[in-house]
Design an enzyme around this catalytic site. Structure first.
Site, PDB file in Angstrom:
ATOM      1  N   HIS A 163       0.857  -1.194   0.000  1.00 16.32           N
ATOM      2  CA  HIS A 163       0.000   0.000   0.000  1.00 16.32           C
ATOM      3  C   HIS A 163       0.887   1.237   0.000  1.00 16.32           C
ATOM      4  O   HIS A 163       1.710   1.408   0.891  1.00 16.32           O
ATOM      5  CB  HIS A 163      -0.899   0.021   1.234  1.00 16.32           C
ATOM      6  CG  HIS A 163      -2.070  -0.904   1.139  1.00 16.32           C
ATOM      7  ND1 HIS A 163      -3.137  -0.858   2.000  1.00 16.32           N
ATOM      8  CD2 HIS A 163      -2.347  -1.897   0.260  1.00 16.32           C
ATOM      9  CE1 HIS A 163      -4.028  -1.779   1.662  1.00 16.32           C
ATOM     10  NE2 HIS A 163      -3.560  -2.432   0.611  1.00 16.32           N
ATOM     11  N   TYR A 197      -9.214   5.141   7.710  1.00 18.47           N
ATOM     12  CA  TYR A 197      -9.355   5.460   9.137  1.00 18.47           C
ATOM     13  C   TYR A 197     -10.356   6.597   9.235  1.00 18.47           C
ATOM     14  O   TYR A 197     -10.094   7.697   8.726  1.00 18.47           O
ATOM     15  CB  TYR A 197      -8.027   5.937   9.719  1.00 18.47           C
ATOM     16  CG  TYR A 197      -6.959   4.868   9.855  1.00 18.47           C
ATOM     17  CD1 TYR A 197      -6.788   4.164  11.048  1.00 18.47           C
ATOM     18  CD2 TYR A 197      -6.074   4.584   8.804  1.00 18.47           C
ATOM     19  CE1 TYR A 197      -5.784   3.211  11.193  1.00 18.47           C
ATOM     20  CE2 TYR A 197      -5.071   3.620   8.936  1.00 18.47           C
ATOM     21  CZ  TYR A 197      -4.940   2.942  10.137  1.00 18.47           C
ATOM     22  OH  TYR A 197      -3.950   1.998  10.279  1.00 18.47           O
ATOM     23  N   PRO A 201      -4.213  -0.068  18.854  1.00 12.87           N
ATOM     24  CA  PRO A 201      -3.944  -0.513  17.477  1.00 12.87           C
ATOM     25  C   PRO A 201      -4.070   0.576  16.411  1.00 12.87           C
ATOM     26  O   PRO A 201      -3.730   0.337  15.256  1.00 12.87           O
ATOM     27  CB  PRO A 201      -4.997  -1.606  17.243  1.00 12.87           C
ATOM     28  CG  PRO A 201      -6.071  -1.336  18.237  1.00 12.87           C
ATOM     29  CD  PRO A 201      -5.413  -0.691  19.414  1.00 12.87           C
ATOM     30  N   LYS A 224       1.059  -0.278  15.194  1.00 14.86           N
ATOM     31  CA  LYS A 224       2.460  -0.303  15.617  1.00 14.86           C
ATOM     32  C   LYS A 224       2.858  -1.517  16.453  1.00 14.86           C
ATOM     33  O   LYS A 224       4.049  -1.777  16.634  1.00 14.86           O
ATOM     34  CB  LYS A 224       2.777   0.963  16.426  1.00 14.86           C
ATOM     35  CG  LYS A 224       2.794   2.227  15.606  1.00 14.86           C
ATOM     36  CD  LYS A 224       4.061   2.334  14.795  1.00 14.86           C
ATOM     37  CE  LYS A 224       3.936   3.298  13.654  1.00 14.86           C
ATOM     38  NZ  LYS A 224       3.923   2.663  12.341  1.00 14.86           N
ATOM     39  N   TYR A 277       3.795   6.585  10.250  1.00 12.35           N
ATOM     40  CA  TYR A 277       2.955   5.433   9.909  1.00 12.35           C
ATOM     41  C   TYR A 277       3.789   4.337   9.236  1.00 12.35           C
ATOM     42  O   TYR A 277       3.655   3.148   9.558  1.00 12.35           O
ATOM     43  CB  TYR A 277       1.792   5.876   9.008  1.00 12.35           C
ATOM     44  CG  TYR A 277       0.760   4.781   8.839  1.00 12.35           C
ATOM     45  CD1 TYR A 277      -0.261   4.619   9.772  1.00 12.35           C
ATOM     46  CD2 TYR A 277       0.826   3.890   7.766  1.00 12.35           C
ATOM     47  CE1 TYR A 277      -1.187   3.598   9.650  1.00 12.35           C
ATOM     48  CE2 TYR A 277      -0.099   2.865   7.633  1.00 12.35           C
ATOM     49  CZ  TYR A 277      -1.107   2.731   8.582  1.00 12.35           C
ATOM     50  OH  TYR A 277      -2.012   1.712   8.449  1.00 12.35           O
TER      51      TYR A 277
END
Ligand code: FAD
Ligand code: PHB
Length: 389
Positions: free
Chosen positions: A72, A200, A292, A296, A384
């Protein structure tokens, strides 16, 4: 029995450490309380940082991850049913790999088996002894018999409830904790994912996340009270609530159907300091927990393994103990950065009980800043995709 490094816990951190040390000619024994099937039935993390993929390559187990994992190059964030994309590849030239923790663990078990590595399952009563001497040992009970393993070092890779952290004296250990007042209700479904990348979503009704395991398997979450009875969440109730929180175009595209797994997980941040005491090293969830939201948990476990692997190989190969002496400080620096990012992302994306219009306006502003500022998106992407080791 005698070994160089006794590893407690056959989750991803214990197995990866064992695999890397074995390839460097260092002897290990892994003690895992549960059966292999049980470990492989736990559904957990799904997103691998580029550094984590590098570690799987170094361990010689990345072939299937590269063949079946989904690279991704960005992710979607959404606020009030409108999404925007952050393009990691364009901003920092990196990507993440969607490949389930279950698959990583399966690849590691297969590799350990092929190499003839010792992983002892279905045991109980693991106890750590003489950690503050040059001759530590570990005892455990299997089939009613107590066994003893003498070793040079003990790696505590036994998750948040294992015995390793408990072996550090209370007056030595400092603990840091934040418990969040909500959980994540997660489902797995054999349905095509609603989006080709993760979404998200911040929504006045609460957070939602659309993730996946493959082009035919979706992993979806919604924020929910941690003590909600699961039977309240029928499939229909889940899909209705999930759909409400998604961006409008995704809500229209969402394909629903029966779920194959459903559970509620609590969210918390936790750090134990130090991560080394005498001959014991804490690794992964044994030392720290993140909510979550930042994806990580598994990735931090892998970066701990990196630092410990480097420290142990320097010790055995060069007689250099600098890495061993500084393991805790080095690992904790990276841990705290991930703790901070996960806390920030959790705080920005969720609905808190008693949240006022001011708090919602701050969240909206934070997300608008992310939507419009290339600098803010770059900082997000670095965190990220994962900081370098
Ligand atoms: P674990 O995977 O916990 O492995 C520890 C191992 O030690 C286990 O196999 C356990 O059986 C064994 N063990 C425990 N006690 C003993 C004992 N006494 N003797 C011998 N063996 C013992 N992270 C994400 O990034 N995204 C997610 O979506 C996500 N979801 C999660 C959901 C749940 C329910 C949990 C608990 C964690 C989740 N995580 C997630 C976090 C991520 O899965 C962990 O960070 C990761 O598993 C850490 O790996 P580990 O090897 O350090 O610990
Ligand atoms: C998952 O796919 O399980 C997943 C993905 C991203 C997260 C958390 C969980 O931030």
């Amino acid at each position: 029995m005698r070994t160089q490094v006794c590893i407690i816990g056959g989750g991803p951190s214990g197995l990866l450490l064992s695999q890397l040390l074995d390839r460097a000619g260092i002897d290990t024994v892994v003690l895992e309380r549960r059966s292999r099937d049980y470990v492989l039935s736990r559904i957990r993390a799904g997103v691998l940082e580029s550094g984590t993929v590098g570690m799987l390559e170094k361990a010689g187990i990345a072939t299937r991850a590269h063949a079946e994992g989904l690279p991704h190059t960005g992710t979607y964030l959404a606020v009030q049913n409108t999404g925007f994309r952050i393009d990691f590849d364009a901003l920092i030239g990196k990507q993440v790999l969607v490949y389930g923790q279950t698959e990583v663990t399966r690849d590691l078990y297969d590799a350990r088996e092929k190499a003839g590595g010792i992983v002892i399952h279905d045991l109980d009563g693991v106890e750590l002894h003489d950690l503050d001497t040059d001759a530590p040992h570990v005892t455990y009970v299997k089939d009613g018999t107590t066994h003893r393993i003498d070793c040079d070092y003990v790696a505590g890779c036994d998750g948040s409830h294992g015995p390793s952290r408990q072996a550090i004296p209370k007056d030595v250990l400092t603990e840091f904790e934040r418990v969040y007042p909500f959980g994540w209700l997660g489902v797995m479904a054999d349905l095509p994912p609603v989006s080709h990348e993760l979404i998200y979503a911040n929504h006045p009704r609460g957070f939602a996340l659309a993730s996946m395991r493959s082009p035919t398997r979706s992993r979806y979450y919604i924020q929910a009270p941690v003590d909600d009875p699961l039977d309240k969440w029928t499939d229909d109730a889940f899909w209705d609530e999930f759909r409400r929180r998604l961006p409008h175009d995704s809500a229209e595209a969402l394909i629903t159907g029966p779920t194959i797994e459903k559970s509620i997980a609590p969210l918390r941040s936790y750090v134990a300091d130090p991560m080394k005491w005498g001959r014991l090293f804490l690794v992964g969830d044994a030392a720290h927990i993140v909510p979550p939201t930042g994806a990580k948990g598994l990735n931090l476990a892998v970066s701990d393994v990196h630092y410990l692997f480097e420290a142990l190989t320097s010790h055995y190969r060069d007689g250099d103990d600098h890495g061993i002496e500084t393991y805790s400080q080095t690992a904790l620096k990276r841990v705290w950065n991930a703790i901070r990012f996960s806390w920030w992302f959790t705080t920005t994306m969720h609905r808190f009980p008693g949240q006022e219009s001011f708090d919602q306006a701050i969240q909206d502003s934070e997300l608008r800043n992310l939507q419009t500022s290339v600098n803010a998106q770059t900082v997000f992407s670095e965190n990220y995709v994962g900081m370098p080791y």
